[in-house]
Write a protein that holds these residues in place. Sequence first.
Motif, short mmCIF file in Angstrom:
data_model
loop_
_atom_site.label_atom_id
_atom_site.label_comp_id
_atom_site.label_asym_id
_atom_site.label_seq_id
_atom_site.Cartn_x
_atom_site.Cartn_y
_atom_site.Cartn_z
N ASN A 131 41.02 27.28 38.97
CA ASN A 131 41.04 28.74 38.97
C ASN A 131 40.26 29.32 37.80
O ASN A 131 39.60 30.35 37.93
CB ASN A 131 42.48 29.25 39.02
N ARG A 132 40.31 28.65 36.65
CA ARG A 132 39.50 29.11 35.53
C ARG A 132 38.01 29.01 35.87
O ARG A 132 37.22 29.93 35.59
CB ARG A 132 39.81 28.28 34.27
N LEU A 139 33.20 36.12 37.73
CA LEU A 139 33.19 37.25 36.78
C LEU A 139 32.71 36.75 35.41
O LEU A 139 33.52 36.51 34.51
CB LEU A 139 34.60 37.84 36.65
N ASP A 144 39.64 35.14 29.84
CA ASP A 144 40.61 34.24 30.48
C ASP A 144 41.95 34.34 29.78
O ASP A 144 42.02 34.46 28.56
CB ASP A 144 40.15 32.77 30.32
N ARG A 184 47.68 41.89 33.60
CA ARG A 184 47.66 42.20 35.04
C ARG A 184 47.09 43.59 35.32
O ARG A 184 46.45 43.82 36.34
CB ARG A 184 49.09 42.08 35.58
N HIS A 265 33.62 49.02 36.63
CA HIS A 265 34.62 48.49 37.57
C HIS A 265 35.35 47.27 37.00
O HIS A 265 34.73 46.27 36.67
CB HIS A 265 33.95 48.12 38.90
N LYS A 266 36.67 47.39 36.94
CA LYS A 266 37.52 46.28 36.48
C LYS A 266 37.98 45.46 37.68
O LYS A 266 38.22 46.00 38.76
CB LYS A 266 38.78 46.82 35.80
N HIS A 267 38.14 44.16 37.44
CA HIS A 267 38.69 43.28 38.47
C HIS A 267 39.66 42.33 37.81
O HIS A 267 39.38 41.83 36.71
CB HIS A 267 37.58 42.47 39.13
N VAL A 268 40.78 42.05 38.45
CA VAL A 268 41.73 41.08 37.91
C VAL A 268 42.02 40.03 38.97
O VAL A 268 42.40 40.35 40.10
CB VAL A 268 43.05 41.75 37.47
N ILE A 269 41.77 38.78 38.60
CA ILE A 269 42.10 37.63 39.45
C ILE A 269 43.33 36.96 38.84
O ILE A 269 43.35 36.68 37.65
CB ILE A 269 40.95 36.60 39.47
N GLU A 270 44.35 36.74 39.66
CA GLU A 270 45.58 36.12 39.15
C GLU A 270 45.98 34.95 40.04
O GLU A 270 45.97 35.07 41.26
CB GLU A 270 46.72 37.15 39.11
N TYR A 271 46.31 33.83 39.41
CA TYR A 271 46.83 32.67 40.14
C TYR A 271 48.13 32.29 39.46
O TYR A 271 48.18 32.19 38.23
CB TYR A 271 45.84 31.51 40.04
N SER A 272 49.18 32.11 40.23
CA SER A 272 50.42 31.73 39.58
C SER A 272 51.20 30.72 40.39
O SER A 272 51.05 30.61 41.61
CB SER A 272 51.29 32.96 39.31
N LEU A 273 52.01 29.95 39.68
CA LEU A 273 52.85 28.93 40.27
C LEU A 273 54.29 29.14 39.82
O LEU A 273 54.53 29.41 38.63
CB LEU A 273 52.40 27.54 39.81
N VAL B 268 56.30 28.18 44.91
CA VAL B 268 55.52 29.31 45.40
C VAL B 268 54.18 29.35 44.67
O VAL B 268 54.14 29.36 43.44
CB VAL B 268 56.25 30.66 45.21
N GLU B 270 50.79 31.61 44.31
CA GLU B 270 50.33 32.97 44.59
C GLU B 270 48.94 33.18 44.00
O GLU B 270 48.67 32.79 42.86
CB GLU B 270 51.29 33.99 43.95
N SER B 272 46.10 36.37 43.69
CA SER B 272 45.92 37.78 44.01
C SER B 272 44.68 38.36 43.35
O SER B 272 44.22 37.85 42.32
CB SER B 272 47.15 38.60 43.63
N LYS B 274 42.88 42.20 42.27
CA LYS B 274 42.93 43.66 42.14
C LYS B 274 41.52 44.09 41.78
O LYS B 274 41.05 43.83 40.67
CB LYS B 274 43.89 44.08 41.03
#
Lengths: 328, 328
Positions: A131-132, A139, A144, A184, A265-273, B268, B270, B272, B274
Amino acid sequence: MKTKIGIMGYGNLGRGVELAVNEAPDMELAAVFTRRDPEKVTILSKDVPVVSADEAPAWKDRIDVLIICGGSATDLPAQTPKYAQMFNVIDSFDTHARIPEHFANVDAAALSAGKIAMISVGWDPGMFSLNRVYANAILPDGSDYTFWGKGISQGHSDAIRRIEGVKNAKQYTIPVEKALESVRSGENPVLTTRDKHTRECFVVAEEGADLERIEREIKEMPNYFSDYDTTVHFISEEELLRDHAGMAHGGFVFRSGRTGENKEHKHVIEYSLKLDSNPEFTTSVLVAYARAAKRMYDEGMRGCKTVLDVPPAYLSEKSGEELRAHLL
Amino acid sequence: MKTKIGIMGYGNLGRGVELAVNEAPDMELAAVFTRRDPEKVTILSKDVPVVSADEAPAWKDRIDVLIICGGSATDLPAQTPKYAQMFNVIDSFDTHARIPEHFANVDAAALSAGKIAMISVGWDPGMFSLNRVYANAILPDGSDYTFWGKGISQGHSDAIRRIEGVKNAKQYTIPVEKALESVRSGENPVLTTRDKHTRECFVVAEEGADLERIEREIKEMPNYFSDYDTTVHFISEEELLRDHAGMAHGGFVFRSGRTGENKEHKHVIEYSLKLDSNPEFTTSVLVAYARAAKRMYDEGMRGCKTVLDVPPAYLSEKSGEELRAHLL
């Protein structure tokens, strides 16, 4: 023909691999190797032999991929290069700072034997690394953030156990909710070590030990605790075993970046476990990458690889056609 | 030597590609092709030629990867196979149901010309697909959930505009917070279409139009709205242009699965996004995959590929060594 998997080492990871292989329709467990007396190791799979690690070389043509389930501190730096001389291998080596060195050793061994090896497979390193890399490539102008927890850190728990007067201990790494929210939201904050995580310690002291000194030694321990807000709870051994034996863990990888003629324009990519069992999730990743390792070996690839080198489709037992029709 | 990028079509996507290529230290924009009169198309990059699409064949040896920035409904099904006969190409074809057909057409064209083509690159299909494939391979016993929004759906906005008496309209797809929370908690819920998303419509009516009828026609429209809780707001054209011109979007991909001898452990995963600008994020993904396409072509790979076929490291301009040392 099913892919034949061998397991080297039967602890939490070995057992997790066994469970995951038994879930995979295209794999079968061929043998479990142990450094203990094989007679004394009972595994879940009734018909699979438990074999002394010393006899592993005799299995060299009966196993497609050997999954090495040792620890990163001392086991894997020796085991992975050793077994890469006989088998296609895969490990979950997770000492980030020593990955380049481990890679070089394993690469040399695997290349000289004409095998494929895959190191540092799991969730961090592993899924978090992927994901990194994806997010950095997409982007390039951004920041990070990696958060871990809530979960037990083995290294920090061990560090507490080495303090005089400590009988047993577990340490939870906990991400700070406010920091997560700030990242976030795309605020792109600059976060110190202290801003990102807190540390909560559950300690069983020896009878008559100086609790105040133990607490001070924990909180002032450099690298491990001194840069964090740390809480220490003294509890009984019974409570520790009853309430803190779980292996839940998890974490978050974010990349927050900007695009646009004026970076408007801002963008946020999030990956979580969120994981109930850290070892079972790690081994689920290992087994998916064992499938890929076999396929890459069959296509002629040799030497050491990491998750960054593997096309995602290779992890699935489904065909390219099926994946394109249903998951793309 | 920098990778030479061509852009076919200069709308929101074409402009986004231009911005992303200008951010990439290892790429340069060679030409922008347009079906309009090139004299009337002004681009941001002063020194880059704007060329009629009819002249594209003459550029065949001066471009490493042509990024095709057309729409999925009618442009890409024709353009991508056509240009795959001359260039390495990449597109963001996003009609999920027609991917197998588009893949077959593009694959045949690219193979016969000895080129590489990459289709359906963006975030869904694209990054969301990757996450579905990774998560399915890791947690074979589980459920997938994809949510979109909050963001404008072009297809739904178009459907409203086709209603008699409607002058203009924008439709937002909004994920239902309660459903997100339920999935995130690992409850593994069974969700209907209505449970997952709501639809909010901003409509400019023609003077004297029957608003009640328009609202009813929207809410009862099969496939598009009848299975959703839909809200309709009538506003002025001025308000529509002022308040609803943004291109923000995003969404969530979850996989919720179980492991353990008795399936006692929930996990889980996830992912996402934005996004302040849907087209600029999509084109940032396209440009990263253009880098990979060039590298795969140089290694001898031919034919049609998707994001599922690309090793993550190929998206980065950094070397394998750098990636292992810093991002793994």
